[in-house]
Design a protein around this motif. Sequence first.
Motif, PDB file in Angstrom:
ATOM      1  N   ILE A 206       0.744  -1.190   0.057  1.00  0.00           N
ATOM      2  CA  ILE A 206       0.134   0.176   0.030  1.00  0.00           C
ATOM      3  C   ILE A 206       0.673   1.158   0.084  1.00  0.00           C
ATOM      4  N   TYR A 207       1.914   1.336   0.892  1.00  0.00           N
ATOM      5  CA  TYR A 207       2.766   2.518   0.981  1.00  0.00           C
ATOM      6  C   TYR A 207       3.658   2.535  -0.438  1.00  0.00           C
ATOM      7  N   ALA A 208       4.126   1.400  -0.967  1.00  0.00           N
ATOM      8  CA  ALA A 208       4.801   1.500  -2.361  1.00  0.00           C
ATOM      9  C   ALA A 208       3.838   2.155  -3.398  1.00  0.00           C
ATOM     10  N   ASN A 209       2.478   1.934  -3.267  1.00  0.00           N
ATOM     11  CA  ASN A 209       1.631   2.597  -4.161  1.00  0.00           C
ATOM     12  C   ASN A 209       1.389   4.229  -3.994  1.00  0.00           C
ATOM     13  N   PHE A 210       1.246   4.346  -2.826  1.00  0.00           N
ATOM     14  CA  PHE A 210       1.024   5.618  -2.123  1.00  0.00           C
ATOM     15  C   PHE A 210       2.154   6.581  -2.682  1.00  0.00           C
ATOM     16  N   ARG A 211       3.313   6.146  -2.534  1.00  0.00           N
ATOM     17  CA  ARG A 211       4.692   6.784  -2.945  1.00  0.00           C
ATOM     18  C   ARG A 211       4.552   7.311  -4.383  1.00  0.00           C
ATOM     19  N   LYS A 212       3.921   6.754  -5.255  1.00  0.00           N
ATOM     20  CA  LYS A 212       3.931   6.915  -6.777  1.00  0.00           C
ATOM     21  C   LYS A 212       3.078   8.410  -6.748  1.00  0.00           C
ATOM     22  N   LYS A 213       2.377   8.744  -5.665  1.00  0.00           N
ATOM     23  CA  LYS A 213       1.697  10.063  -5.915  1.00  0.00           C
ATOM     24  C   LYS A 213       2.042  11.008  -4.851  1.00  0.00           C
ATOM     25  N   ILE A 214       2.359  10.325  -3.620  1.00  0.00           N
ATOM     26  CA  ILE A 214       2.796  11.217  -2.302  1.00  0.00           C
ATOM     27  C   ILE A 214       3.970  10.803  -1.843  1.00  0.00           C
ATOM     28  N   SER A 215       5.174  11.620  -1.650  1.00  0.00           N
ATOM     29  CA  SER A 215       6.464  10.846  -1.214  1.00  0.00           C
ATOM     30  C   SER A 215       7.025  11.877   0.107  1.00  0.00           C
ATOM     31  N   GLY A 216       7.984  11.531   0.720  1.00  0.00           N
ATOM     32  CA  GLY A 216       8.580  12.491   1.636  1.00  0.00           C
ATOM     33  C   GLY A 216       8.404  11.536   2.994  1.00  0.00           C
ATOM     34  N   SER A 217       9.661  11.986   3.889  1.00  0.00           N
ATOM     35  CA  SER A 217       9.470  11.451   5.346  1.00  0.00           C
ATOM     36  C   SER A 217       8.334  11.787   6.039  1.00  0.00           C
TER      37      SER A 217
END
Length: 233
Positions: A206-217
Amino acid sequence: MSDGKSFQLKSLISEHNCAKIFKFGSIVTYKWIGTHFKHQFYNNEKMSVQLLREEVKTAFGINVSMSQCRRAKKYALSLAEGTISENYARICKIYIYFASVKEGWRRGCKRIINLDGCFLKSFCQGEFLCVVGRDANNGIFPIVWAVVCMENKVNWKWFIETLSEDLQCRNDRHGLFLISDQHKGLIEVVKEVFPAAEHRQCDRHIYANFRKKISGSKFENLFWKARKATTEA
């Protein structure tokens, strides 16, 4: 002839008195040796390399090295049985399961099943499907695994239906949980095969898919805090 590009054969001596024993094996290749002795290896796979070396010397009067004979044996067996890549290409599906593992999961593991797949590289092409559980010490417990040509709904259904028969948990209503990624075919198959089970998605996927749109620590910290929360808010 005067132009020097042709010659004329006037006599032929069919009988030769030249030496037939050569001291060096550089005049032959391991493929040549393997081709001539493939039938011997087919009938006797345990034929030693030393015996092959003696056979070459007896039959052709050539002293070849041990390394040549080792390569020749491997080549001869590949001609008779096929190479690893050729035999692997004939496999469409393979499913591996052990009865002791089944009993170990049923008697001593939590009712949690994790399903995932990954690509196989090198000459081993296809997809590797695996199912793992959690033991009493919260450690990884391998259950079954399989190799298929690709990851799709048809192969997942075959894999999960076989799994349900082996584990005898198709109609298990006593807290069976399944965890997987968001593969569409896998989600549909789980609903068909395990209608009474609780199906959840892997946090990492789920996090890997979210990182495609929203990223950052900052987002990453918020995500991992949310997945541990005990309330919806």
